[in-house]
Design a protein around this motif. Structure first.
Motif, mmCIF file in Angstrom:
data_model
loop_
_atom_site.group_PDB
_atom_site.id
_atom_site.type_symbol
_atom_site.label_atom_id
_atom_site.label_comp_id
_atom_site.label_asym_id
_atom_site.label_seq_id
_atom_site.Cartn_x
_atom_site.Cartn_y
_atom_site.Cartn_z
ATOM 1 N N UNK A 44 11.014 2.606 -6.803
ATOM 2 C CA UNK A 44 9.899 3.486 -7.110
ATOM 3 C C UNK A 44 8.745 3.256 -6.125
ATOM 4 N N UNK A 45 7.963 4.304 -5.947
ATOM 5 C CA UNK A 45 6.770 4.191 -5.122
ATOM 6 C C UNK A 45 5.776 3.243 -5.781
ATOM 7 N N UNK A 46 5.124 2.433 -4.961
ATOM 8 C CA UNK A 46 4.203 1.404 -5.450
ATOM 9 C C UNK A 46 2.807 1.636 -4.899
ATOM 10 N N UNK A 47 1.815 1.607 -5.768
ATOM 11 C CA UNK A 47 0.431 1.676 -5.328
ATOM 12 C C UNK A 47 0.019 0.363 -4.697
ATOM 13 N N UNK A 48 -0.569 0.417 -3.510
ATOM 14 C CA UNK A 48 -0.933 -0.790 -2.773
ATOM 15 C C UNK A 48 -2.433 -1.049 -2.858
ATOM 16 N N UNK A 49 -3.226 -0.032 -2.559
ATOM 17 C CA UNK A 49 -4.681 -0.187 -2.537
ATOM 18 C C UNK A 49 -5.318 1.174 -2.720
ATOM 19 N N UNK A 50 -6.517 1.170 -3.278
ATOM 20 C CA UNK A 50 -7.213 2.434 -3.490
ATOM 21 C C UNK A 50 -8.718 2.229 -3.448
ATOM 22 N N UNK A 51 -9.414 3.300 -3.100
ATOM 23 C CA UNK A 51 -10.865 3.363 -3.191
ATOM 24 C C UNK A 51 -11.179 4.480 -4.174
ATOM 25 N N UNK A 52 -11.951 4.144 -5.188
ATOM 26 C CA UNK A 52 -12.308 5.156 -6.172
ATOM 27 C C UNK A 52 -13.634 5.790 -5.800
ATOM 28 N N UNK A 53 -14.071 6.776 -6.579
ATOM 29 C CA UNK A 53 -15.185 7.620 -6.160
ATOM 30 C C UNK A 53 -16.511 6.885 -5.992
#
Length: 123
Positions: A44-53
Motif C-alpha cells: 500500500x501507498x505510505x504517507x511519508x511527510x506532510x505540511x498542513x495549512x
C-alpha cells in the motif's frame, strides 16, 4: 490545469542523501496541505511527510529525524530532504497537493499527484 512534476530520485548507498523536488503549475503550495508519499510494488501507498495549512509538519515514524519536508514559496516548489537513507526507503515517491482530510495529512486523500520519482537505496 494543475500539474505537479516530481524529480530528484536516484540510486544511493545506505547512509546517503537525496533531495526530491516537486514543481507545481496551476497550484500554489503555500497555505495548502501538501505531502510526500511512497509506494513499493505490491504494498500500500505510505504517507511519508506532510505540511498542513498552518505550516506545521508531520512525519511517518519511520522517517522522523531523517527526512525534512519544506516549501520554497518563491519557486513554488515542494522538497523532501532525505538523509541517512536505508534500503527500506527504496520506493517510488510521489508528491501530492490539496489534501482533503485536514486532520489526516498522511492519508492519501489529495486532489493532485505528481508522476513519481524512483528512489533506490542499496546496502
Amino acid at each position: 490545469q494543475v500539474q505537479l512534476v516530481d524529480s530528484g530520485g536516484g540510486s544511493v548507498q545506505a547512509g546517503g542523501s537525496l533531495r526530491l523536488s516537486c514543481a507545481a503549475s496551476g497550484f500554489t503550495f503555500s497555505g495548502s496541505q501538501v505531502g510526500w508519499f511512497r509506494q513499493v510494488p505490491g504494498k500500500e501507498r505510505e504517507g511519508v511527510a506532510a505540511i498542513v495549512r498552518d505550516g506545521s509538519t508531520t512525519y511517518a515514524d519511520s522517517v522522523k529525524g531523517r527526512f525534512t519536508i519544506s516549501i520554497d514559496n518563491a519557486k513554488n516548489t515542494l522538497y523532501l530532504q532525505m538523509n541517512s537513507l536505508k534500503p527500506e526507503d527504496t520506493a517510488m515517491y510521489y508528491c501530492a497537493a490539496d489534501g482533503l482530510l485536514q486532520f489526516l495529512p498522511l492519508v492519501g486523500e489529495y486532489h493532485y499527484w505528481g508522476q513519481g520519482t524512483q528512489v533506490t537505496v542499496s546496502s
